[in-house]
Design an enzyme around this catalytic site. Sequence first.
Site, PDB file in Angstrom:
ATOM      1  N   MET A 161       1.108  -1.204   0.069  1.00  0.00           N
ATOM      2  CA  MET A 161       0.057   0.082  -0.043  1.00  0.00           C
ATOM      3  C   MET A 161       0.955   1.305   0.065  1.00  0.00           C
ATOM      4  O   MET A 161       1.715   1.486   0.883  1.00  0.00           O
ATOM      5  CB  MET A 161      -0.931  -0.090   1.312  1.00  0.00           C
ATOM      6  CG  MET A 161      -1.759   1.199   1.300  1.00  0.00           C
ATOM      7  SD  MET A 161      -3.105   1.134   2.922  1.00  0.00           S
ATOM      8  CE  MET A 161      -2.040   0.352   4.115  1.00  0.00           C
ATOM      9  N   TYR A 429       1.326   3.580  12.322  1.00  0.00           N
ATOM     10  CA  TYR A 429       1.083   3.396  11.111  1.00  0.00           C
ATOM     11  C   TYR A 429      -0.467   3.293  10.550  1.00  0.00           C
ATOM     12  O   TYR A 429      -1.300   2.812  11.787  1.00  0.00           O
ATOM     13  CB  TYR A 429       1.844   2.550  10.264  1.00  0.00           C
ATOM     14  CG  TYR A 429       2.123   1.044  10.617  1.00  0.00           C
ATOM     15  CD1 TYR A 429       0.909   0.437  11.218  1.00  0.00           C
ATOM     16  CD2 TYR A 429       3.133   0.489  10.469  1.00  0.00           C
ATOM     17  CE1 TYR A 429       1.469  -0.877  11.805  1.00  0.00           C
ATOM     18  CE2 TYR A 429       3.424  -0.832  10.765  1.00  0.00           C
ATOM     19  CZ  TYR A 429       2.472  -1.594  11.433  1.00  0.00           C
ATOM     20  OH  TYR A 429       2.797  -2.909  11.843  1.00  0.00           O
ATOM     21  N   GLU A 430      -0.977   3.129   9.580  1.00  0.00           N
ATOM     22  CA  GLU A 430      -2.462   2.910   9.320  1.00  0.00           C
ATOM     23  C   GLU A 430      -3.300   3.949   9.849  1.00  0.00           C
ATOM     24  O   GLU A 430      -4.377   3.687  10.220  1.00  0.00           O
ATOM     25  CB  GLU A 430      -2.856   1.183   9.443  1.00  0.00           C
ATOM     26  CG  GLU A 430      -2.040   0.484   9.003  1.00  0.00           C
ATOM     27  CD  GLU A 430      -1.755   0.601   7.356  1.00  0.00           C
ATOM     28  OE1 GLU A 430      -2.541   1.480   6.811  1.00  0.00           O
ATOM     29  OE2 GLU A 430      -0.683   0.002   7.172  1.00  0.00           O
ATOM     30  N   GLY A 431      -2.839   5.162   9.980  1.00  0.00           N
ATOM     31  CA  GLY A 431      -3.518   6.261  10.798  1.00  0.00           C
ATOM     32  C   GLY A 431      -3.213   6.371  12.307  1.00  0.00           C
ATOM     33  O   GLY A 431      -3.521   5.320  13.009  1.00  0.00           O
TER      34      GLY A 431
END
Length: 572
Positions: A161, A429-431
Site C-alpha cells: 500500500m 501506521y495505518e492512521g
Amino acid sequence: MPYHAPVPDYRFILEHVVGFDRLRATERFAESTADVTDAILEEAARLANEVLAPLQRAGDQHPAVLENGVVRTTPGFAEAYRAIAAGGWVGMSAGPAHGGMDLPQSLTTAVNEMMSGACLAIQIAPLMTQGQIEALEHHASDEIKALYLPKLITGEWCGTMNLTEPQAGSDVGALRTRAEPKGDGTYAITGQKIYISWGDNDFTENVCHLVLARLPDGPPGTKGISLFMVPKRIPDADGTPGPANSLRVVSLEHKMGLHGSPTAVMEYDGATGWLVGAPHKGMAAMFTMMNNARLGVGVQGIGVAEAACQHALAYARDRRQGPSPLEDGTGTILDHADVRRMLAEMKAQTFAARAIAFDNAVAIDMAHATGDAAWQARAAFLTPISKAYGTETGIDVASTGVQVHGGMGYIEETGAAQYLRDVRVTAIYEGTNGIQAMDLVGRKLSDGGAAAFALLAEIGQTAARAEEELPDLAAFLASAEATLTATTSWLLEQGEINDRFAGAVPYLRAFALVLGGHYHLRAALAEGGQGPRTALARLFIRRMLPAHDALCAAVREGAAGLYALSDEDLVA
C-alpha cells in the site's frame, strides 16, 4: 523465542463472549462448525509456534538489507513466508471466485494475531496482501481481478500500500505523485513514496503496489486522488511476470524495531500502472484496504502483548530475588505482589483488547453475511477502537514486560526490549491513534450516536444479567456505562468539532475500558461466576476499569484549556 498460540482463549472468546455461533446460523458461514474452527486454529498454531516463532530474534539480529538494488531478507523468512502461503493463510477470507477459502474474518483475525505474536516482522507481509485482496475484490475491474487475485491469494505474489510521501503523511491530499494517461488504457506513474512496508522481497514472483496518484485533471486535495496497480514486473495475459517496471527501492529505513520487515522508500519513474476503480475515487478504494489493515494492525499489537506476557511470565517463574512474602511461595519474584500485579494486569488488558478485536471481526462477518446496516455500523464503530486500543495494549504490555524483567529487561539479550521496539510503530501506521480517536468522535458519531448507544445498551444488559450472580462487578460496570453514556451525549452536544477532538483520545480509551469490562463480565458469567476467568474479570473491573471516570472527565474539558498556553509558553 518460545511462543505458544493461546488457542483456548481464542476458542472461549469466540464461543462464549462475542457470539461466533451467530455466524453458523447464516448461509454464508454455515460450514464454520466447531470442528472446522478448531482444526483451523490448531493448524495455524502449529505454524506460529514451530515455524514463525524461531525467527523472532533472527529478524532483529539479521535485518533485511538492500544490496545493489535488491532486497535481501532475513535468513529463514523466505521459507516461513512460503509456509504461510502454502497453508492458504494469505487468502483464507478471500472470496472463492479466485481461489479464496471465504472463511470468516473472525478466524483470520485469530490467525493473524498468533502469527503476530510469533514473529511480527514476517506477519506484516501477508497482512498487506490481505488488505490488497479486499480492495481489488471491491473496486478493481474484472480483468485486474482475474489477473492479480489468484496470484495474491496463493501468496505467489504479494501486495503493498503506497500512500505516504515526504510532504504528505496524514494529509494524503498533499501528495505529488502523478499519473499520466499513455493512450492504451495504462498510466505512467511518477513520484516517490515512503514508509512502504515490505516494499520488496526476494521470495515472491512479483510485488504488486497499490499507488495513490493524481491524474492531470484531478482536483486538489483527496477528491482528486486515484488508485493504480503498479507491479514490480509487468505480467503477461497468463499472469507470468515479464519485464521489470520503471520503479525501484531507493533505500530501506533504519528503524527502531521490526528490523526483519523491510520498510522501503519507493521511486516510480514513469512506471506502468492500471487504474483501480473510478478516476478521482482512489481514497474510497484505498480505505477499503486501510479499514482491513486497521483491524489487522490492532491485532498485531494484541499478538505482541500476548508474546510479551508469556515472555515475562517465564522470566518471573524462574527469577529468584529477595525473600518470598508467602509461607508456601515458590521463592521466585512471582511471589511478590507488585510483580503479580503487573503480570495480572498484562493478561487482563490483553484479554480485553482481544475481545474487542474479535467482536469487531464478528460484526464484519455478520455484515457480509446479512447485509444488515446495523452490523455494518457496529463494525465501523469498533474499528478505530480495535486499532488504537489493540496497539496501545501491545505497547503498554510490552513496556510492563520490560519492567518485570528489571534490569535484565533493558539488556537486549533477554529479548524483552524487542517486543517494545517492534510494536511501538503500530500506534503510528495505518492512521495514528490520534486520528483513530478523531474518526471515532467525528465520523463515527455522525449517526447521532446510534452505533455508540447500541453498544452502550448492550453493556448495560450485561451488567443487568450479572446483578444476582456477581453483584459487585455488575454495579461497577453499570456505573461505568452510565458515565460513558453521559459523556457520549456531551460530545454530541458540542457545536465546535475541536471540542470533540480535544477529548477524542481519552474518549476512545474510556470506551475501550468499558467494553473490556463488558467482555470480562461476560466471560465470568460463561464460567459460572467462579474460576480463573472470573478472578481476571474482577481484577480488570475493580482495578483497571475505574480509570474510565478520569478519562471521561478529561473528555468533558473541551479544547479551551489546550490553547491556554501559547506556542512560546510551550517552548519556555
